[in-house]
Design a protein around this motif. Structure first.
Motif, PDB file in Angstrom:
ATOM      1  N   THR A   1      19.520  -8.980  57.972  1.00 44.71           N
ATOM      2  CA  THR A   1      19.752  -7.996  59.201  1.00 44.71           C
ATOM      3  C   THR A   1      18.553  -8.116  60.191  1.00 44.71           C
ATOM      4  O   THR A   1      17.230  -8.852  59.244  1.00 44.71           O
ATOM      5  CB  THR A   1      19.792  -6.106  58.718  1.00 44.71           C
ATOM      6  OG1 THR A   1      21.119  -6.581  58.327  1.00 44.71           O
ATOM      7  CG2 THR A   1      19.395  -5.533  59.249  1.00 44.71           C
TER       8      THR A   1
ATOM      9  N   THR B   1      16.397  -5.326  62.304  1.00 42.85           N
ATOM     10  CA  THR B   1      16.497  -3.954  63.548  1.00 42.85           C
ATOM     11  C   THR B   1      14.998  -4.003  63.279  1.00 42.85           C
ATOM     12  O   THR B   1      13.656  -3.830  62.984  1.00 42.85           O
ATOM     13  CB  THR B   1      16.587  -3.133  61.791  1.00 42.85           C
ATOM     14  OG1 THR B   1      18.285  -3.624  61.591  1.00 42.85           O
ATOM     15  CG2 THR B   1      16.648  -1.678  62.124  1.00 42.85           C
TER      16      THR B   1
ATOM     17  N   ARG C   1      17.201   2.946  67.709  1.00 45.41           N
ATOM     18  CA  ARG C   1      17.126   1.900  66.814  1.00 45.41           C
ATOM     19  C   ARG C   1      18.754   0.392  67.044  1.00 45.41           C
ATOM     20  O   ARG C   1      19.827   1.036  67.474  1.00 45.41           O
ATOM     21  CB  ARG C   1      18.008   2.512  65.314  1.00 45.41           C
ATOM     22  CG  ARG C   1      18.753   2.299  64.395  1.00 45.41           C
ATOM     23  CD  ARG C   1      18.984   2.719  63.185  1.00 45.41           C
ATOM     24  NE  ARG C   1      19.580   2.524  61.626  1.00 45.41           N
ATOM     25  CZ  ARG C   1      20.867   1.312  61.688  1.00 45.41           C
ATOM     26  NH1 ARG C   1      21.858   1.952  62.389  1.00 45.41           N
ATOM     27  NH2 ARG C   1      21.005   0.731  61.077  1.00 45.41           N
TER      28      ARG C   1
ATOM     29  N   GLY D   1      19.697  -3.380  66.838  1.00 48.83           N
ATOM     30  CA  GLY D   1      19.312  -4.630  65.731  1.00 48.83           C
ATOM     31  C   GLY D   1      20.893  -4.989  66.089  1.00 48.83           C
ATOM     32  O   GLY D   1      21.890  -5.316  66.518  1.00 48.83           O
TER      33      GLY D   1
ATOM     34  N   ARG E   1      23.553  -7.947  62.561  1.00 50.57           N
ATOM     35  CA  ARG E   1      23.728  -8.248  61.855  1.00 50.57           C
ATOM     36  C   ARG E   1      24.248  -9.359  61.601  1.00 50.57           C
ATOM     37  O   ARG E   1      25.262  -8.874  62.095  1.00 50.57           O
ATOM     38  CB  ARG E   1      24.549  -6.786  60.409  1.00 50.57           C
ATOM     39  CG  ARG E   1      23.887  -5.813  60.425  1.00 50.57           C
ATOM     40  CD  ARG E   1      24.213  -5.098  59.314  1.00 50.57           C
ATOM     41  NE  ARG E   1      23.712  -3.785  59.525  1.00 50.57           N
ATOM     42  CZ  ARG E   1      24.220  -2.515  60.653  1.00 50.57           C
ATOM     43  NH1 ARG E   1      25.196  -2.674  60.777  1.00 50.57           N
ATOM     44  NH2 ARG E   1      23.635  -1.752  60.620  1.00 50.57           N
TER      45      ARG E   1
END
Length: 211
Positions: free
Chosen positions: A10, A12, A93, A95, A97
């Motif tokens: 991940t 982030t 937020r 990001g 994965r």
């Protein structure tokens, strides 16, 4: 804690902005596979992991500083026209994965005063309102963010391609990126700020009046 072999890798980024009586306070961070990679405090962003050489990183720092300063100046301008005597808190937020089977998932979520405000639908590069009741502020901010390539196609490319490529390099055990790939780590912070610019227009032009 060490990541499980079955858990996704991940990347982030978190960015918080608090606005009160025309003043803006910024802070945030970025983490790459659980390791702190960047810190944002005020107008300054620092690189914790050595992902870029010093001369390149110095340019990134200046870019972030310029965008944050521009945002602060816009807030000051808007609050002169429409004074707001309570605190506004924005959080971005974003990001991606990377799962063990090679699939990936990217995300961008925005909250205003602790309530879901907007989210970015990565597959078709569109912003979607999350604010309860279809508030005019969220509607206006959504429209502003949809106007510009930097907050639509560029953001989609960052989340779908650049961000995922960073994780694929981590998965391969290289931990290194080409100049073109790792430079946009900081672009994520810049894009977060550009998104905030669009929301600032909505918040400060629509609050207490019509858009």
């Amino acid at each position: 804690c060490p990541a499980s072999l079955a858990a996704p890798l991940t990347f982030t980024m978190l960015q918080w902005t608090r606005i009160y009586k025309g003043s803006s306070i910024f802070w945030g961070n970025a983490s790459l596979d659980g390791r702190l990679s960047h810190l944002l405090e005020g107008l300054n962003v620092t690189q914790v992991l050595p992902l870029e050489p010093p001369e390149t990183w110095a340019r990134r720092q200046q870019d972030v500083n310029t965008y944050l300063l521009y945002f602060s100046q816009l807030v000051q301008l808007f609050t002169k026209e429409r004074p707001i005597n309570y605190t506004q808190s924005l959080c971005c937020r974003l990001g991606c994965r990377l799962f063990p089977n090679g699939t990936a998932h990217s995300f961008y979520e925005v909250t205003l005063n602790g309530t879901a405000f907007l989210s970015f639908h990565v597959p078709n590069a569109t912003w979607e309102r999350r604010w309860p009741g279809g508030d005019a502020v969220a509607t206006y901010a959504e429209g502003e963010l949809m106007k510009y390539p930097k907050t639509t196609q560029d953001l989609q490319h960052f989340l779908n391609t650049t961000c995922v490529d960073i994780l694929r390099a981590q998965s391969a055990g290289t931990g290194k990126q080409s100049g073109r790939s790792h430079a946009p780590l900081v672009l994520g912070l810049i894009l977060g700020t550009v998104a905030l610019l669009g929301m600032a227009v909505g918040i400060f032009l629509c609050t207490g009046g019509s858009c």
